[in-house]
Write a protein that holds these residues in place. Structure first.
Motif, mmCIF file in Angstrom:
data_model
loop_
_atom_site.group_PDB
_atom_site.id
_atom_site.type_symbol
_atom_site.label_atom_id
_atom_site.label_comp_id
_atom_site.label_asym_id
_atom_site.label_seq_id
_atom_site.Cartn_x
_atom_site.Cartn_y
_atom_site.Cartn_z
ATOM 1 N N ASP A 215 26.935 3.446 -35.482
ATOM 2 C CA ASP A 215 27.193 3.593 -36.920
ATOM 3 C C ASP A 215 25.918 3.571 -37.752
ATOM 4 O O ASP A 215 25.959 3.841 -38.952
ATOM 5 N N CYS A 216 24.805 3.210 -37.119
ATOM 6 C CA CYS A 216 23.556 2.961 -37.860
ATOM 7 C C CYS A 216 22.656 4.192 -37.905
ATOM 8 O O CYS A 216 22.381 4.828 -36.878
ATOM 9 N N LEU A 217 22.183 4.504 -39.104
ATOM 10 C CA LEU A 217 21.139 5.511 -39.308
ATOM 11 C C LEU A 217 19.897 4.771 -39.786
ATOM 12 O O LEU A 217 19.975 3.986 -40.734
ATOM 13 N N ALA A 218 18.773 4.976 -39.119
ATOM 14 C CA ALA A 218 17.528 4.275 -39.471
ATOM 15 C C ALA A 218 16.413 5.276 -39.706
ATOM 16 O O ALA A 218 16.318 6.304 -39.017
ATOM 17 N N ILE A 219 15.556 4.953 -40.686
ATOM 18 C CA ILE A 219 14.429 5.823 -41.034
ATOM 19 C C ILE A 219 13.164 4.975 -41.083
ATOM 20 O O ILE A 219 13.136 3.909 -41.714
ATOM 21 N N GLY A 220 12.095 5.439 -40.430
ATOM 22 C CA GLY A 220 10.837 4.687 -40.440
ATOM 23 C C GLY A 220 9.651 5.564 -40.133
ATOM 24 O O GLY A 220 9.803 6.749 -39.792
ATOM 25 N N ASP A 221 8.464 4.963 -40.220
ATOM 26 C CA ASP A 221 7.252 5.774 -40.074
ATOM 27 C C ASP A 221 6.185 5.193 -39.166
ATOM 28 O O ASP A 221 5.187 5.868 -38.893
ATOM 29 N N ASN A 222 6.348 3.943 -38.698
ATOM 30 C CA ASN A 222 5.207 3.389 -37.969
ATOM 31 C C ASN A 222 5.622 2.616 -36.733
ATOM 32 O O ASN A 222 6.809 2.517 -36.412
ATOM 33 N N TYR A 223 4.619 2.036 -36.055
ATOM 34 C CA TYR A 223 4.849 1.449 -34.741
ATOM 35 C C TYR A 223 5.884 0.326 -34.769
ATOM 36 O O TYR A 223 6.643 0.162 -33.815
ATOM 37 N N ASN A 224 5.914 -0.449 -35.852
ATOM 38 C CA ASN A 224 6.900 -1.532 -35.916
ATOM 39 C C ASN A 224 8.303 -1.020 -36.241
ATOM 40 O O ASN A 224 9.238 -1.812 -36.339
ATOM 41 N N ASP A 225 8.453 0.298 -36.377
ATOM 42 C CA ASP A 225 9.773 0.917 -36.554
ATOM 43 C C ASP A 225 10.311 1.514 -35.258
ATOM 44 O O ASP A 225 11.469 1.945 -35.211
ATOM 45 N N MET A 226 9.500 1.558 -34.221
ATOM 46 C CA MET A 226 9.878 2.298 -33.014
ATOM 47 C C MET A 226 11.132 1.739 -32.355
ATOM 48 O O MET A 226 12.022 2.498 -31.947
ATOM 49 N N ASP A 227 11.235 0.420 -32.259
ATOM 50 C CA ASP A 227 12.425 -0.154 -31.619
ATOM 51 C C ASP A 227 13.676 0.152 -32.436
ATOM 52 O O ASP A 227 14.735 0.460 -31.881
ATOM 53 N N MET A 228 13.552 0.087 -33.751
ATOM 54 C CA MET A 228 14.668 0.371 -34.644
ATOM 55 C C MET A 228 15.114 1.830 -34.528
ATOM 56 O O MET A 228 16.321 2.126 -34.479
ATOM 57 N N LEU A 229 14.164 2.744 -34.478
ATOM 58 C CA LEU A 229 14.493 4.168 -34.388
ATOM 59 C C LEU A 229 15.134 4.497 -33.041
ATOM 60 O O LEU A 229 16.058 5.318 -32.966
ATOM 61 N N ALA A 230 14.661 3.856 -31.979
ATOM 62 C CA ALA A 230 15.235 4.093 -30.652
ATOM 63 C C ALA A 230 16.635 3.501 -30.531
ATOM 64 O O ALA A 230 17.489 4.039 -29.820
ATOM 65 N N PHE A 231 16.879 2.398 -31.246
ATOM 66 C CA PHE A 231 18.164 1.699 -31.176
ATOM 67 C C PHE A 231 19.261 2.391 -31.982
ATOM 68 O O PHE A 231 20.419 2.459 -31.547
ATOM 69 N N ALA A 232 18.934 2.894 -33.144
ATOM 70 C CA ALA A 232 19.938 3.407 -34.086
ATOM 71 C C ALA A 232 20.743 4.566 -33.507
ATOM 72 O O ALA A 232 20.277 5.308 -32.634
ATOM 73 N N GLY A 233 21.964 4.714 -34.024
ATOM 74 C CA GLY A 233 22.763 5.870 -33.649
ATOM 75 C C GLY A 233 22.024 7.159 -33.968
ATOM 76 O O GLY A 233 22.103 8.137 -33.219
ATOM 77 N N LEU A 234 21.302 7.148 -35.093
ATOM 78 C CA LEU A 234 20.404 8.250 -35.446
ATOM 79 C C LEU A 234 19.112 7.655 -35.966
ATOM 80 O O LEU A 234 19.094 7.014 -37.028
ATOM 81 N N GLY A 235 18.039 7.836 -35.225
ATOM 82 C CA GLY A 235 16.725 7.371 -35.641
ATOM 83 C C GLY A 235 15.911 8.531 -36.176
ATOM 84 O O GLY A 235 15.721 9.542 -35.485
ATOM 85 N N ILE A 236 15.437 8.393 -37.417
ATOM 86 C CA ILE A 236 14.715 9.482 -38.080
ATOM 87 C C ILE A 236 13.299 9.028 -38.412
ATOM 88 O O ILE A 236 13.104 8.048 -39.127
ATOM 89 N N ALA A 237 12.314 9.728 -37.884
ATOM 90 C CA ALA A 237 10.913 9.433 -38.174
ATOM 91 C C ALA A 237 10.424 10.291 -39.331
ATOM 92 O O ALA A 237 10.887 11.421 -39.520
ATOM 93 N N MET A 238 9.506 9.739 -40.103
ATOM 94 C CA MET A 238 8.894 10.492 -41.188
ATOM 95 C C MET A 238 7.867 11.471 -40.625
ATOM 96 O O MET A 238 7.254 11.217 -39.580
ATOM 97 N N GLU A 239 7.642 12.576 -41.326
ATOM 98 C CA GLU A 239 6.629 13.539 -40.900
ATOM 99 C C GLU A 239 5.244 12.897 -40.846
ATOM 100 O O GLU A 239 4.400 13.278 -40.021
ATOM 101 N N ASN A 240 4.996 11.883 -41.674
ATOM 102 C CA ASN A 240 3.699 11.203 -41.695
ATOM 103 C C ASN A 240 3.572 10.130 -40.614
ATOM 104 O O ASN A 240 2.580 9.419 -40.554
ATOM 105 N N ALA A 241 4.566 10.008 -39.750
ATOM 106 C CA ALA A 241 4.530 9.018 -38.669
ATOM 107 C C ALA A 241 3.597 9.472 -37.548
ATOM 108 O O ALA A 241 3.421 10.676 -37.320
ATOM 109 N N PRO A 242 3.003 8.510 -36.806
ATOM 110 C CA PRO A 242 2.226 8.876 -35.606
ATOM 111 C C PRO A 242 3.111 9.562 -34.578
ATOM 112 O O PRO A 242 4.340 9.396 -34.563
#
Length: 273
Positions: A215-242
């Motif tokens: 049920d979770c959609l997560a959006i992030g841009d940096n290394y401390n977001d990686m676990d959250m993006l991998a976990f979420a039903g939909l993980g969305i990275a910003m274009e400015n992310a590594p």
């Protein structure tokens, strides 16, 4: 098309543009998600509560907060749902190791920010967050914490990218089994409890809302977001992310200077294709 029931958004480099502002387009889109779709939007950040709440108020939302990359979770009324500290003994060990490097070091506990001197790095962080730090001897601080046994919510190291990376390469083999070490930007190294992560904090909120991982959609841009993006039903990275961050996400949106959060929410919640 999946229907998401909770949105978790990182702040710096994601919700905020390069001028550290929330654009009107992003604000309007978030309010549409909340009001039209009745979906809670949770801010998830390495920041302290005092540096997140004004952004919540600016958006006009009232939801739980995930602070210190998951080391502190508070409900909409400011009550603690979960805390994960670096214990005092480990805090002192880390401070002793960090003393050998040319870095600024800040300590955070609950909703307080402590520094030993107001240098250029502290001034920069103060300007970004609009929070006034408390100048205090770290030795006196940790001595006081020994009686409480809690320790610190987060250690923040700021410095030139080369020095930050050098410290990370040295500390990770020594302390990596005991604490989490993340780059939140090339000049910022964040250290939290090993039990603290954005994912663990999100799981607490999913239980509160009686929702599933999918049920979770997560959006992030940096290394401390990686676990959250991998976990979420939909993980969305910003274009400015590594590139490493983009690699763990399901998809990539526009950058934080192109209203990437608004673009992602429109395409995946408001007007899904």
């Amino acid at each position: 098309m999946e229907t998401y029931k909770i949105v978790c958004i990182d702040i710096d480099g994601t919700l905020l543009n390069s001028a550290h502002q929330i654009t009107e387009a992003t604000k309007e889109t978030i309010l549409q998600v909340i009001n039209d779709k009745q979906i809670p939007v949770v801010l998830v950040s390495a920041r302290m509560p005092k540096a997140i709440i004004p952004l919540q108020k600016h958006l006009g939302i009232s939801e739980p907060l995930i602070c210190y990359s998951g080391a502190l979770v508070i409900d909409r009324h400011g009550n603690k749902l979960n805390t994960r500290y670096i214990d005092t003994k480990m805090t002192q060990r880390l401070l002793d190791s960090l003393a050998a490097y040319d870095l600024h070091v800040s300590l955070y506990k609950d909703d307080e920010w402590y520094i030993e001197q107001l240098d250029a790095w502290a001034l920069q962080e103060r300007d970004i967050t609009n929070i006034e730090p408390r100048i205090y001897s770290f030795s006196k601080l940790t001595n006081g914490w020994r009686e409480e046994t809690d320790g610190t919510s987060k250690i923040l190291c700021m410095g030139d990218p080369e020095e930050i990376n050098r410290v990370l390469q040295v500390l990770r083999p020594v302390y990596g089994e005991e604490v989490n070490l993340y780059l939140s930007k090339p000049t910022y190294l964040e250290i939290m409890s090993k039990k603290a992560s954005k994912t663990a904090a999100i799981q607490i909120l999913l239980k509160e809302y009686q929702l599933k991982q999918s049920d979770c959609l997560a959006i992030g841009d940096n290394y401390n977001d990686m676990d959250m993006l991998a976990f979420a039903g939909l993980g969305i990275a910003m274009e400015n992310a590594p590139l490493e961050v983009k690699a763990v996400a399901n998809t990539v949106t526009l950058s934080n200077d192109e209203d990437g959060v608004a673009y992602a929410l429109k395409n995946n919640i408001l007007f899904p294709k």
